[in-house]
Design an enzyme around this catalytic site. Structure first.
Site, PDB file in Angstrom:
ATOM      1  N   LEU A   1       0.821  -1.210   0.000  1.00 20.31           N
ATOM      2  CA  LEU A   1       0.000   0.000   0.000  1.00 20.31           C
ATOM      3  C   LEU A   1       0.851   1.254   0.000  1.00 20.31           C
ATOM      4  O   LEU A   1       0.417   2.315  -0.428  1.00 20.31           O
ATOM      5  CB  LEU A   1      -0.906   0.015   1.229  1.00 20.31           C
ATOM      6  CG  LEU A   1      -1.857  -1.180   1.337  1.00 20.31           C
ATOM      7  CD1 LEU A   1      -2.533  -1.212   2.680  1.00 20.31           C
ATOM      8  CD2 LEU A   1      -2.887  -1.117   0.229  1.00 20.31           C
ATOM      9  N   GLY A   2       2.037   1.106   0.496  1.00 21.36           N
ATOM     10  CA  GLY A   2       2.897   2.278   0.541  1.00 21.36           C
ATOM     11  C   GLY A   2       4.205   1.911   1.212  1.00 21.36           C
ATOM     12  O   GLY A   2       4.370   0.805   1.724  1.00 21.36           O
ATOM     13  N   GLY A   5       7.847   3.805   3.176  1.00 24.72           N
ATOM     14  CA  GLY A   5       8.459   5.026   3.687  1.00 24.72           C
ATOM     15  C   GLY A   5       9.774   4.689   4.332  1.00 24.72           C
ATOM     16  O   GLY A   5      10.285   3.578   4.163  1.00 24.72           O
ATOM     17  N   ASP A  62       2.591  14.235  13.801  1.00 26.38           N
ATOM     18  CA  ASP A  62       2.650  14.278  12.346  1.00 26.38           C
ATOM     19  C   ASP A  62       1.254  14.294  11.748  1.00 26.38           C
ATOM     20  O   ASP A  62       0.943  13.557  10.818  1.00 26.38           O
ATOM     21  CB  ASP A  62       3.454  13.100  11.793  1.00 26.38           C
ATOM     22  CG  ASP A  62       3.864  13.334  10.338  1.00 26.38           C
ATOM     23  OD1 ASP A  62       3.881  14.504   9.912  1.00 26.38           O
ATOM     24  OD2 ASP A  62       4.158  12.353   9.636  1.00 26.38           O
TER      25      ASP A  62
END
Lengths: 339, 949
Positions: free
Chosen positions: B118-119, B121, B239
């Site tokens: 999904l992603g 980082g 964040d």
């Protein structure tokens, strides 16, 4: 046809039955154009639990309602073929091209009195292991193009003229069970991952999931794309009595679910001459013909008509060559039914 | 359908009119022989040649061999070359994932089958996985195999677990749920509920035009509820940004959740100075000033503005640019007291006044500041380089002008425009309270929740939030006999204590305050005070910065009014809503759980609150300053949720009771008194609660201590969770409850998990850290030196943690808007992209799936109250520690990509074939082209991971 030997003894006005020595599964009807001068050929694959299986070619004369066998056109096939298909538009004058899938994709040239194995198309890099092909489909618009589906999660697109792989796609997350062309470069597939996906060879980076079975990963076994109206396709879930009709414009929500079979559905085929009719066969021994209404009613859709065979119907073909006839296979019988 | 009639036979050639005749077939009829009972024993041939083809072919030929391992792998991780960790990891220390890769929790043997990425980082990757046990989808964050990321991820686990289990057992506060975590191939894997697209994507889909005000309002309220919870828990998200707020469309059309606690910290452990994504970075952080949960409120204000405008409010290309924009748009600058103390003031300001003036708090009476912002020229001269300045998005210079002049949607009637213009005025007022330079004056979530923009009340005049009560540390020894209602505040007010500090630390119960609720009389006061303590912060905010004395002053008067807003302290003091107050009070008495305070103290703090927490002066100070106050929790339930050690536990038990038994006397009445919504929620949540594992056994526990121990321990046990849980629970238990806990432990202790869990838990535990090291860090980063004074308050702050404020927002819930949501992507599953050629990049589809299940899974949550481990109790209060967050892993990215809005399909967006009418023959339209999803977040340019890595 010189070597035609016997005629089927089972026949009536509206149906003709052929009995094979062995259980039948794969079945193919030759295309009309190629067979204009001949009677329609029907290839029948055995399902024998042995390495050695058989493919028989018979011919059907709709005028006399007779089926002729051609012993010289029978040949051995390793493993039960998972699918047989004649080339949709024959490029040859004097013969038909037949493909079969099983351990590999095989091409056969069916001549008047003999069948010649042409090639074995194998994309596997391992000689020890084999990923069987569950199905394939011949592209009607590009007859040199043929796509196979495999349990190794891929679909392989072959250029059969050159005998090379055009591309191989990891099509699904699990085994791919069926594949179906829509356009020259567009095909769809179904898989054990429960999804129906559409691929476009011009954009191999993406596919479009147009349906996912309700329970994650309920396998989808069969897929049929409505050639009369490409918006629609039909798929069959494993161990389900439902035929799921999809409209690719409205993904995720089937436009209809046909649930009048009383046991699992084994095969489906759209009518070659109508965009609204589809036939399905199942373990309930029935062949049902459905007409899709413009709008489904609250109580579901009833089939228009039905036919009961003697046992579970395993196969169904509704060929464009003879749109009045539906071929079904059950037990060791192949039956042609007039509609 | 009429049965195909033969009459149509002649028309078979016509495509449209073709109908099957009844030749071989006959009309369909239902009464078909006895076939309905037909039993098919053998597998159908089609299944034997598809699903079971390998078996079939093996029957045909025993030599036939198929190996799944030879299937071409679709790698989801790039690079996909294994160079580290025995070939499992790529050069970036990321686990190399491919479709159908199984992540296994070795303790529970639970398997998660990777389906998509999904992603990714800096922290690692997030994969959409099938949870085999529940046959549903979850999001699993797979942390890089590096100690720094591992440690930081443990903090996230700890924080989220606490938030979920203790503060929000009913999942009402819009915080992502954590389901499980485990180590796989040396990678920490954290399992979350799977959500949909993020708000940035939503805005993007909307072509960077603002969302409708009703949606902005709806989202604002939900985010505020989440922030209220965080504030109660004393947790700073650090964040907050649109990318970290995700829709959960599969559950409710317009529900959102806050995700990514990978940067979060406890309010009393504000170790890092470089946090928050730039556009959303608060002035405190920018300036290097001590920070608190108020920084999230700043970010929240930026988000609200962005939702409305479609573009970031402060798109600073650099910190200098950021501050320049803030000053320009807000028409003011940070207060002098902040500038005076902040570490980075000199980077952005020059001092034009005498130090003398600065002695007086804030700005001199004439309103002039001692500080003047550097001009670009000044900056260039100092830094030897030009500041990065981005272009202006808005023609207008001020916040008010930007909002009021923002183009109206077309086709609005005059009435609509008038109506909207009024709401826009409310929005401006709302934003002004959020993007407030002075962290002390910036509204708390509770205050913001009462703003007319959120409540939907007509906006008539600038909103003046009820003051929040300052938090005052309450020493346990302080007993105040009082009427629960009134008594509380007094007590609170009275209990001031500096002294309290030490005690607190001993008990480590920031939460401690909560307890009182439960206990009603005896300690009740204390508890209530706890909330007060929070308030302390307030005090400071209102001017008395570091001074404890000042703080107290603020309390009481305000109380009642404030209460609504601040559920936390609410009780006593502020409780603006009578009901709430009443409830609470009743509660305490009713239950009569006579918990001994001491027990409470030991109770597990939510997140590593250990005595040491108290120590870092700076952090405390900040807190107090920053946190305008926590009001008591209006509803008892909340209390329970929260967690003060005590309070939480007790609370938990309450839950249990309610569910299983209903309340006895008072408690019930309390419930009743509470708003209907609350009740409703309860009902809804029932399952959840149970899931939470409050087993009957817990209920049994008569003594408070038992209750405490039970919830965690017992529940886990029931679920059969692994030793880890057991352990943790055990750890959580305080001494008083030791017997119980010990029992629990025993069964589990044998398990292998035990050690591990302990270890992992202990990580965050101060005890495990080198105090010196942390001290240094604290000093360096927090500038704790500056805030010594405030330290005292800090204790109070902790009390605040206990508060359970959550419930406030609920009352106003607006449901109407939900339907309006622009999000078309609800239909998610479609997104198919990917599929892909061999070796091609990851695709994501079908995001939906997994949400609901969390309820059933709670069991997997592990209690991570590592901080609560008994060992800490013994620690000297003075110790400081921090979670070392060596690197700054930014978790932020993870969900962003999660879901590719299938919008193309459903929405009828330009690209979507879906929009095409039936008539179009375009069957397949190339929807496949949706670019979708896979775009790594980073590529968006928008992400600003401000962190130093």
């Amino acid at each position: 046809m010189e070597n035609s030997s016997q005629e089927s003894h089972l026949r009536s006005e509206n149906s003709v039955t052929y009995e094979s020595p062995y259980q039948l599964y794969a079945m193919a009807l030759s295309s009309s154009s190629a067979s204009a001068s001949r009677h329609q050929r029907i290839a029948l694959g055995s399902f024998i639990e042995d390495f050695n299986n058989r493919v028989d070619i018979v011919s059907f004369d709709p005028e006399t309602l007779s089926i002729k066998t051609h012993p010289s056109l029978s040949f051995d096939h390793p493993y039960p073929p998972t699918k047989l298909m004649f080339q949709p538009t024959s490029l040859r004058k004097s013969s038909d091209l037949l493909a079969s899938s099983g351990d590999f994709l095989r091409l056969w040239e069916v001549r008047d009195s003999s069948v010649e194995p042409l090639t074995v198309l194998n994309n596997s890099k391992s000689s020890e292991f084999c990923a069987p092909l569950t199905s394939f489909d011949w592209n009607e618009i590009e007859p040199k193009r043929l796509g196979t589906s495999s349990i190794d999660t891929t679909c392989t697109i072959w250029d059969i003229e050159r005998g090379v792989v055009e591309t191989q796609l990891i099509a699904h997350d699990k085994e791919v069970y069926d594949i179906c062309w829509g356009e020259a470069r567009v095909f769809a597939s179904v898989s054990a991952d429960g999804s129906v996906r559409i691929f476009d060879l011009r954009d191999k980076e993406h596919s479009t999931i147009i349906y996912e079975s309700p329970q994650p990963d309920t396998p989808l076994l069969r897929l049929a794309w409505n050639k009369q109206d490409l918006r629609y396709m039909a798929t069959v879930l494993m161990d389900s009595n439902k035929v799921v009709i999809l409209d690719i414009r409205s993904p995720t929500m089937p436009v209809a679910e046909l649930e009048r079979h009383k046991a699992g559905v084994n095969a489906i085929s759209w009518a070659p001459q109508s965009s609204r009719h589809i036939c399905s066969v199942g373990d309930d021994t029935q062949a049902l013909i459905w007409e899709l209404p413009p709008v489904a009613g609250p109580n579901g859709i009833d089939p228009m008509s039905m036919y009961s065979a003697g046992s579970e119907i395993n196969q169904l073909q509704w060929s464009a060559a003879q749109p009045d006839w539906i071929a079904i296979a059950f037990s060791n019988k192949m039956q042609l039914l007039k509609v | 359908m009429d049965e195909g009639s033969p009459s149509n036979g002649g028309q078979e050639l016509g495509n449209t009119w073709w109908r099957p005749r009844e030749m071989a077939f006959r009309p369909y009829s239902l009464q078909n022989e006895a076939q309905s009972l037909r039993v098919v024993v053998r597998k159908s041939l089609v299944a034997r040649l598809t699903k079971d083809i390998v078996e079939t072919y093996q029957i045909c030929n025993p030599q036939f061999k198929f190996s799944e391992d030879l299937n071409p792998k679709r790698y989801l991780t790039t690079p996909s070359v294994g160079v580290l960790n025995d070939g499992y990891d790529n050069a970036n220390s990321d686990l190399i994932l491919s479709v159908n890769y199984a992540l296994v929790n070795s303790e529970t043997h639970r398997r998660y089958i990777v389906k998509d990425v999904l992603g990714h980082g800096t922290f690692g990757q997030v994969a959409r996985c099938l949870d085999v046990e529940t046959n549903s989808f979850v999001a699993v964050k797979i942390i890089k195999n590096q100690p720094a990321y591992y440690q930081q991820a443990l903090v996230e686990v700890s924080i989220l677990t606490t938030l979920n289990r203790k503060y929000d057992p009913d999942d009402k506060h819009h915080i992502v749920r954590i389901y499980d975590y485990f180590v796989h191939q040396r990678h920490l894997c954290i399992c979350f509920e799977l959500l949909d697209t993020n708000l940035y994507e939503l805005i993007k889909i909307n072509q960077f035009r603002g969302l409708s005000l009703s949606i902005v309002q709806l989202f604002s309220k939900q985010i505020l509820r989440g922030l209220a919870l965080l504030k109660d828990a004393g947790i700073i998200h650090c964040d907050l940004k649109p990318e970290n707020i995700l829709l959960c469309t599969s559950v409710k059309p317009a529900e959102i959740k806050i995700i990514d606690f990978g940067s979060a910290c406890m309010e009393d452990r504000t170790v890092y100075s470089y946090i928050q994504s730039r556009y959303y970075r608060s002035p405190e952080v920018l300036l290097g000033y001590q920070y608190s949960t108020a920084i999230d409120m700043w970010s929240f204000g930026c988000i609200v503005a962005e939702l409305f405008l479609g573009l970031p409010l402060f798109p600073g290309a650099s910190e200098f640019d950021l501050l320049r924009r803030m000053i320009q748009i807000l028409g003011r600058q940070p207060p002098d007291y902040v500038l005076k103390e902040a570490k980075n003031t000199s980077k952005f300001f020059k001092c034009i006044g005498s130090v003398h003036n600065m002695e007086n708090d804030e700005v001199a009476m004439d309103g002039r500041s001692t500080y003047q912002p550097l001009t670009e020229i000044d900056y260039e001269a100092r830094e030897m380089k030009k500041p990065l300045i981005a272009k202006e998005y808005f023609n207008q210079k001020t916040l008010e002008a930007i909002v009021t002049n923002y183009p109206y949607k077309k086709n609005l009637t005059k009435e609509d425009i008038i109506r909207e213009s009024q709401i826009r005025l409310a929005l401006v007022d709302f934003l002004k309270g959020l993007v407030e330079f002075d962290p002390a004056k910036r509204w708390s979530p509770f205050q913001a929740l009462k703003h007319p923009f959120v409540t939907g009340e007509p906006f008539t005049c600038p909103y003046i939030p009820p003051l929040e009560t300052p938090r005052v540390p309450v020493a346990q020894n302080i007993k105040v006999d009082h009427h629960p209602g009134a008594g509380h505040w007094f007590a609170a007010g009275l209990s001031p204590n500096v002294p309290g500090r030490n005690r607190f630390s001993l008990h480590n119960s920031p939460h401690f305050p909560v307890v009182p609720y439960a206990h009603g009389n005896s300690y009740g006061s204390v508890g209530s005070y706890g909330s007060y303590n929070d308030g302390t912060g307030l005090g400071s905010s209102y001017g008395s910065y570091g001074d404890s004395g000042g703080t107290f002053a603020y309390f009481s008067p305000m109380g009642p009014s404030g209460m609504n807003m601040h559920p936390q302290s609410g009780v006593s003091v502020l409780g603006s809503s009578p009901d709430a107050r009443k409830r609470i009070i009743q509660y305490s008495h009713g239950n009569g759980l006579g918990v001994s305070p001491s027990a409470g103290m030991f109770v597990p703090l939510p997140l590593g609150t250990s005595p040491s927490q108290f120590t870092p002066p700076s952090s405390y100070g900040q807190v107090s300053a920053g946190s305008p106050g926590h009001y008591g929790p209006p509803s008892p339930a909340r209390n329970s949720c929260h967690g003060s050690s005590f309070g939480k536990v007790a609370a938990v038990s309450h839950y249990n009771r309610r569910k299983s038994w209903g309340y006895s006397g008072n408690p019930q009445s309390q419930e009743c008194s509470s708003s209907q919504q609350w009740q409703g929620q309860f009902i809804d949540n029932t399952s959840t609660v149970q899931a939470e594992g409050q087993g009957p056994s817990q209920l049994i526990g008569g003594s408070p201590s038992h209750l405490q121990s039970n919830p965690s321990a017992a529940s886990w046990k029931q679920r059969g969770s692994s030793g880890i849980t057991a352990n943790s629970s055990a750890m959580q238990n305080m001494p008083s409850s030791s017997t119980r806990s010990s029992n629990i432990q025993v069964p589990h202790s044998a398990e292998a998990a035990h050690d591990k869990s302990e270890a992992s838990q202990s990580l965050p535990d101060p005890g495990d850290w080198d105090p010196n090291y942390s001290d240094e860090q604290l000093l360096q980063e927090d500038g704790s030196d500056e805030s010594c004074i405030t330290t005292e308050f800090s204790k109070g702050l902790h009390l605040g943690l206990a508060e359970s404020s959550v419930g406030v927002g609920r009352v106003n819930r607006i449901s109407s808007t939900s339907s309006n949501l622009p999000t078309q992507r609800q239909n998610g599953p479609i997104q198919a992209f990917s599929h892909v050629e061999v070796g091609s990049p990851p695709s994501a589809h079908d995001p939906q799936a997994g949400f609901t299940r969390f309820m059933s899974k709670p069991s997997h949550l592990m209690p991570h109250n590592s901080q609560n481990s008994p060992s800490r109790l013994g620690q000297p209060p003075a110790q400081r520690f921090n979670y070392m967050r060596p690197t700054a892993p930014q978790g932020s990215e993870w969900n962003q990509n999660k879901f590719q809005p299938p919008s193309s399909f459903n929405s009828g967006g330009p690209r979507s074939p879906g929009s095409s009418s039936f008539n179009n023959g375009v069957p397949w339209g190339r929807r496949a082209n949706n670019p979708i999803s896979n775009i790594p977040p980073a590529s968006r340019g928008r992400k600003d991971y401000g962190r130093i890595v």
